[in-house]
Design a protein around this motif. Structure first.
Motif, PDB file in Angstrom:
ATOM      1  N   GLY A 148       0.798  -1.221   0.000  1.00 32.39           N
ATOM      2  CA  GLY A 148       0.000   0.000   0.000  1.00 32.39           C
ATOM      3  C   GLY A 148       0.830   1.269   0.000  1.00 32.39           C
ATOM      4  O   GLY A 148       0.399   2.310   0.509  1.00 32.39           O
ATOM      5  N   VAL A 149       2.037   1.197  -0.580  1.00 35.37           N
ATOM      6  CA  VAL A 149       2.944   2.347  -0.634  1.00 35.37           C
ATOM      7  C   VAL A 149       3.017   2.848  -2.073  1.00 35.37           C
ATOM      8  O   VAL A 149       3.205   2.064  -3.001  1.00 35.37           O
ATOM      9  N   THR A 150       2.858   4.148  -2.267  1.00 41.40           N
ATOM     10  CA  THR A 150       2.936   4.713  -3.617  1.00 41.40           C
ATOM     11  C   THR A 150       4.389   4.999  -3.969  1.00 41.40           C
ATOM     12  O   THR A 150       5.175   5.418  -3.124  1.00 41.40           O
ATOM     13  N   ALA A 151       4.755   4.778  -5.240  1.00 44.15           N
ATOM     14  CA  ALA A 151       6.146   4.950  -5.665  1.00 44.15           C
ATOM     15  C   ALA A 151       6.195   5.416  -7.109  1.00 44.15           C
ATOM     16  O   ALA A 151       5.307   5.113  -7.911  1.00 44.15           O
ATOM     17  N   ALA A 152       7.234   6.169  -7.441  1.00 41.38           N
ATOM     18  CA  ALA A 152       7.431   6.667  -8.806  1.00 41.38           C
ATOM     19  C   ALA A 152       8.910   6.966  -8.994  1.00 41.38           C
ATOM     20  O   ALA A 152       9.699   6.917  -8.046  1.00 41.38           O
ATOM     21  N   SER A 153       9.285   7.284 -10.236  1.00 41.24           N
ATOM     22  CA  SER A 153      10.666   7.677 -10.517  1.00 41.24           C
ATOM     23  C   SER A 153      10.672   9.007 -11.251  1.00 41.24           C
ATOM     24  O   SER A 153       9.675   9.400 -11.870  1.00 41.24           O
ATOM     25  N   VAL A 154      11.783   9.707 -11.159  1.00 38.36           N
ATOM     26  CA  VAL A 154      11.975  10.984 -11.853  1.00 38.36           C
ATOM     27  C   VAL A 154      13.211  10.856 -12.729  1.00 38.36           C
ATOM     28  O   VAL A 154      14.265  10.398 -12.261  1.00 38.36           O
ATOM     29  N   GLY A 155      13.087  11.261 -14.002  1.00 37.58           N
ATOM     30  CA  GLY A 155      14.210  11.187 -14.929  1.00 37.58           C
ATOM     31  C   GLY A 155      14.400  12.488 -15.673  1.00 37.58           C
ATOM     32  O   GLY A 155      13.516  13.360 -15.685  1.00 37.58           O
ATOM     33  N   GLU A 156      15.537  12.620 -16.323  1.00 37.75           N
ATOM     34  CA  GLU A 156      15.889  13.860 -17.010  1.00 37.75           C
ATOM     35  C   GLU A 156      14.856  14.243 -18.061  1.00 37.75           C
ATOM     36  O   GLU A 156      14.557  15.415 -18.261  1.00 37.75           O
ATOM     37  N   SER A 157      14.283  13.258 -18.758  1.00 34.90           N
ATOM     38  CA  SER A 157      13.367  13.544 -19.860  1.00 34.90           C
ATOM     39  C   SER A 157      11.926  13.781 -19.408  1.00 34.90           C
ATOM     40  O   SER A 157      11.063  14.085 -20.230  1.00 34.90           O
ATOM     41  N   ASP A 158      11.654  13.665 -18.103  1.00 37.05           N
ATOM     42  CA  ASP A 158      10.284  13.838 -17.607  1.00 37.05           C
ATOM     43  C   ASP A 158       9.826  15.278 -17.774  1.00 37.05           C
ATOM     44  O   ASP A 158      10.606  16.223 -17.589  1.00 37.05           O
ATOM     45  N   SER A 159       8.548  15.445 -18.092  1.00 39.08           N
ATOM     46  CA  SER A 159       7.970  16.780 -18.199  1.00 39.08           C
ATOM     47  C   SER A 159       7.818  17.391 -16.810  1.00 39.08           C
ATOM     48  O   SER A 159       7.882  16.698 -15.793  1.00 39.08           O
ATOM     49  N   GLU A 160       7.588  18.696 -16.784  1.00 35.73           N
ATOM     50  CA  GLU A 160       7.395  19.388 -15.517  1.00 35.73           C
ATOM     51  C   GLU A 160       6.206  18.808 -14.760  1.00 35.73           C
ATOM     52  O   GLU A 160       6.276  18.566 -13.546  1.00 35.73           O
ATOM     53  N   GLU A 161       5.116  18.549 -15.468  1.00 37.86           N
ATOM     54  CA  GLU A 161       3.919  17.994 -14.831  1.00 37.86           C
ATOM     55  C   GLU A 161       4.195  16.605 -14.272  1.00 37.86           C
ATOM     56  O   GLU A 161       3.769  16.263 -13.160  1.00 37.86           O
ATOM     57  N   SER A 162       4.914  15.799 -15.041  1.00 37.05           N
ATOM     58  CA  SER A 162       5.197  14.429 -14.619  1.00 37.05           C
ATOM     59  C   SER A 162       6.069  14.400 -13.373  1.00 37.05           C
ATOM     60  O   SER A 162       5.793  13.660 -12.423  1.00 37.05           O
ATOM     61  N   ARG A 163       7.123  15.211 -13.345  1.00 38.79           N
ATOM     62  CA  ARG A 163       8.017  15.170 -12.187  1.00 38.79           C
ATOM     63  C   ARG A 163       7.343  15.739 -10.940  1.00 38.79           C
ATOM     64  O   ARG A 163       7.574  15.256  -9.833  1.00 38.79           O
ATOM     65  N   ARG A 164       6.499  16.746 -11.102  1.00 36.50           N
ATOM     66  CA  ARG A 164       5.772  17.272  -9.935  1.00 36.50           C
ATOM     67  C   ARG A 164       4.854  16.202  -9.351  1.00 36.50           C
ATOM     68  O   ARG A 164       4.746  16.059  -8.127  1.00 36.50           O
TER      69      ARG A 164
END
Length: 751
Positions: A148-164
């Protein structure tokens, strides 16, 4: 570790005191495991969330270890070893965990991240690149979902909306650079903008020694207002015509270069200047061009790819895509190669990796080689080490080093060794120091009829395939440090095991014993057989640090092999010297950055107060309250306009102060001529300059107020020259290389 180890404060000695209790909790662990084995999937998350509310922390941790072991088995089909659970406890206790290659550190990190998240903490799992961040979060996602833990990754090519959106998750995987860049971007928020990273709470550092030590002093840079740095073509051509030994000389460790008396005369005559007079700009340009010529080497320190310079990471052997040199060296190397000078930019802000990591409330990490830098981790981060024994005993044979007279004899010996072992069908991995050396050895082997797979910074597109096949019977792989860290080479079949397992050959020692150990660790994973051996030569860069070792060149036999025990000891001595120098540079860099960091914190605190508490706004409002345009615009609009003006002036003044500090630091070692201590001189001038910071901000703001006209829509800031960069860009600055160079100039001037 025993009582005297703890008394002497040796690395890892405190681990037993803090987490040693878990070794005695195996019966409780199994009992809790039986209890959780009967829980349906949907109840695991609910049960996990309650575990950390127990009053007895040891019981909480033991129960969590039992539950997460069950969860990993169900979600991933991987049931953690007891040694992995010991690593988990170490991470949850805020330590750096040492676990060997193939022991499952990725799973340990995920279990710890989930454990922190279940306590209501926000967790960043930082790795060395975007690929690992994206791979690991997807690999571990079934475990996070089950708990029940939420997780994601952030990468150089991610959009501003995606990384936020990603940063709102409980667990975020990202490279340390991306987190640093977003932290820098958050420092320039204006009204109505929210930070990308709400808080830096827990950080779990993968390959902790690499990030926390090797890259600690590397500056992450946010720049804007791109420009092209001009390089004097005449100086580049002049320096290219100078002769080594006659016009310039390298230091023993080949990290610094300086003109000889003949070189000074030749340059001064050609340019018609007095180099050590008042023409500091020409002196700097000559030194940069000379450094680019003599110290920075193509296919060792950088590649030329599609008309641009690509730096090579010394600790990883990979292209460092975002990295560039500071202090004009980038432009000097581009001029040396005849390339178009790339854009540089005004530095808006910068921070070192160490400074970024220290902004987190809790720091922990994992690596295969932590004990070797235990003292550094304690000194710079106040971190303890928990060394976890492998699940299976290591049976790899580490043979003594083999020392040779010259590079040529060393490479011939390596080829002969490979041919002998290759005939037996043994898989072989050759680790090299540079792209050039990897290609030289691969060429020699191919000439002898050996099929070779090459993995280096010139072509990493087949990395996964090459590593996957490196453990096959008869496979010969030549690689730079790319295969030394973060890779897991598995023996493919019984034939490879029967041949003796993976043979790792190191083509020379690295500056750090940890990098040697990382390379060795490719062999002998999980109880597999294997062998490691290092071949070194008196021409290796590392050994040039110890001039006395060169006298052993006469002791080589007809093959160039040197059997002297004393010479072998000097190889170890050279490596210890290099490690000591690296720690010294880290300590030196930290002393310079410490004051800058404190000043930055004060500026950011004042800036936040302006943004959220109207700090300074009332004072400014009193100065313009009686103006007709202010009265007609309304109090609310004027306050917002004043806030925008004040924020701009703070940012603009900080950019100017940062430029002052960088210029001051670049030449500070010359203060030794005046018998001043560089750090003391730096701190004195930096504090004197910073003492005027806020008064300068207010003065420049008041100057702007005389020019602007307030309306109900605010003020037109660009009309009075207050225009923020239309775009910003980020890069990693290779650490400044001119400390020793400047010191060599000082010595020459003194003579």
């Amino acid at each position: 570790m025993g009582f005297f180890d703890r008394l002497l404060g040796r690395p890892g000695a405190q681990a037993d005191k803090r987490v040693g209790w878990f070794a005695k909790a195996q019966n409780d662990l199994d009992r809790y495991g039986d209890e959780y084995a009967d829980l349906p999937d949907e109840e695991l998350a609910e049960t996990a969330a309650k575990l950390f509310t127990l009053e007895d922390r040891r019981e909480s941790l033991t129960r969590y270890a039992a539950l997460v072991r069950e969860a990993a088995d169900r979600a991933l089909g991987e049931r953690p070893y007891f040694t992995q659970l010991k690593g988990l406890i170490g991470l949850l206790d805020g330590m750096v965990v040492q676990m060997l290659t193939g022991e499952g550190k990725t799973l340990v990190g995920a279990m710890a991240a989930a454990g922190y998240a279940l306590q209501g903490r926000t967790v960043h799992v930082v790795s060395v690149n975007d690929y690992l961040a994206a791979r690991d979060v997807e690999w571990m996602r079934p475990l996070f979902d089950l708990l029940g833990v939420t997780a994601a990754s952030v990468g150089e090519s991610d959009s501003e909306e995606s990384r936020r959106k990603s940063y709102t998750q409980e667990v975020v995987y990202a490279s340390v650079q991306e987190v640093g860049f977003d932290t820098l971007r958050d420092r320039f928020l204006t009204q109505g903008q929210k930070p990308r990273i709400a808080q830096r709470d827990v950080v779990i550092v993968d390959e902790a020694d690499s990030v926390l030590i090797d890259e600690a002093r590397v500056p992450l840079v946010l720049a804007g207002t791109a420009s092209v740095e001009q390089v004097d073509a005449e100086i580049t051509r002049l320096v290219a015509g100078l002769e080594a030994g006659k016009h310039y000389e390298l230091s023993h460790d080949r990290t610094a270069v300086s003109l000889t008396e003949a070189g000074i005369d030749a340059v001064e005559e050609a340019l018609g200047v007095d180099l050590y007079g008042d023409d500091a700009e020409t002196l700097a340009a000559v030194n940069l061009a000379l450094y680019a010529l003599a110290v920075v080497h193509r296919d060792v320190d950088y590649l030329v790819v599609d008309g641009s310079i690509k730096l090579i990471s010394d600790s990883r052997g990979r292209v460092a895509d975002l990295q560039r040199w500071p202090d004009g060296l980038q432009a000097a190397v581009e001029a040396k190669e005849g390339l178009t000078t790339s854009s540089s930019g005004e530095i808006l802000d910068q921070m070192t990796v160490e400074e970024l990591i220290q902004t987190y409330s809790t720091v922990c990490g994992m690596t295969g080689t932590a004990l070797a830098v235990g003292d550094d981790l304690k000194e710079f981060y106040d971190l303890e080490i928990s060394a976890v024994e492998p699940n299976e005993d290591v049976i790899r044979i580490d043979e003594p080093d083999r020392l040779y007279t010259y590079q040529e004899s060393k490479e011939r010996a390596i080829v002969d060794q490979v041919l002998e072992e290759h005939r037996e069908g043994r898989p072989i991995l050759i680790g090299t120091r540079s792209v050039a050396e990897s290609e030289s050895l691969a060429h020699r082997l191919k000439q002898r009829g050996v099929e070779v797979r090459v993995l280096n910074a010139k072509d990493d597109s087949r990395e996964a395939d090459i590593i996957a096949r490196a453990g096959e019977s008869g496979a010969v792989t030549v690689s730079t440090q790319m295969a030394g860290r973060g890779t897991d080479i598995r023996l493919a079949d019984d034939e490879a095991r029967d041949a003796g397992g993976l043979l790792v050959i190191g083509a020379g020692r690295y500056d750090s014993s940890r990098l040697d150990d990382q390379l060795r660790g490719r062999s002998g994973r999980q109880g597999d057989p294997g062998t490691s051996v290092f071949f070194t030569s008196l021409e290796d860069e590392l050994l040039t640090r110890v001039p006395e070792i060169q006298r052993f060149v006469e002791d080589g036999d007809e093959t160039g092999f040197i059997q002297s025990r004393k010479a072998a000891q000097l190889v170890e001595h050279a490596q210890r010297m290099a490690e000591g120098e690296n720690t010294g540079v880290h300590r030196d860099t930290r002393r310079f950055n410490d004051l800058m960091s404190k000043q930055r914190k004060q500026v950011l605190s004042r800036r936040e107060a302006v943004l959220t508490e109207d700090y300074g706004i009332d004072e400014l409002l009193e100065k313009v309250r009686d103006r007709d345009d202010v009265k007609s615009a309304g109090d609310g609009a004027v306050r917002e306009a004043l806030r925008d003006i004040l924020l701009f002036q703070i940012d603009d003044r900080w950019v100017a102060h940062l430029a002052f500090l960088n210029d001051l630091r670049e030449g500070i070692h010359l203060r030794t001529l005046a018998k001043e201590r560089p750090h003391e001189a730096f701190n004195k001038e930096s504090m004197a300059q910073f003492s005027q910071f806020w008064s300068d901000v207010m003065a420049s703001t008041e100057d702007v107020l005389e020019e602007v006209e307030f309306t109900s829509d605010g003020v037109d800031l660009p009309a009075v020259g207050m225009k923020r960069p239309s775009s910003t860009w980020t890069y990693v600055a290779a650490e400044s290389t001119f400390g020793s160079d400047i010191e060599s100039v000082v010595k020459r001037i003194r003579r």
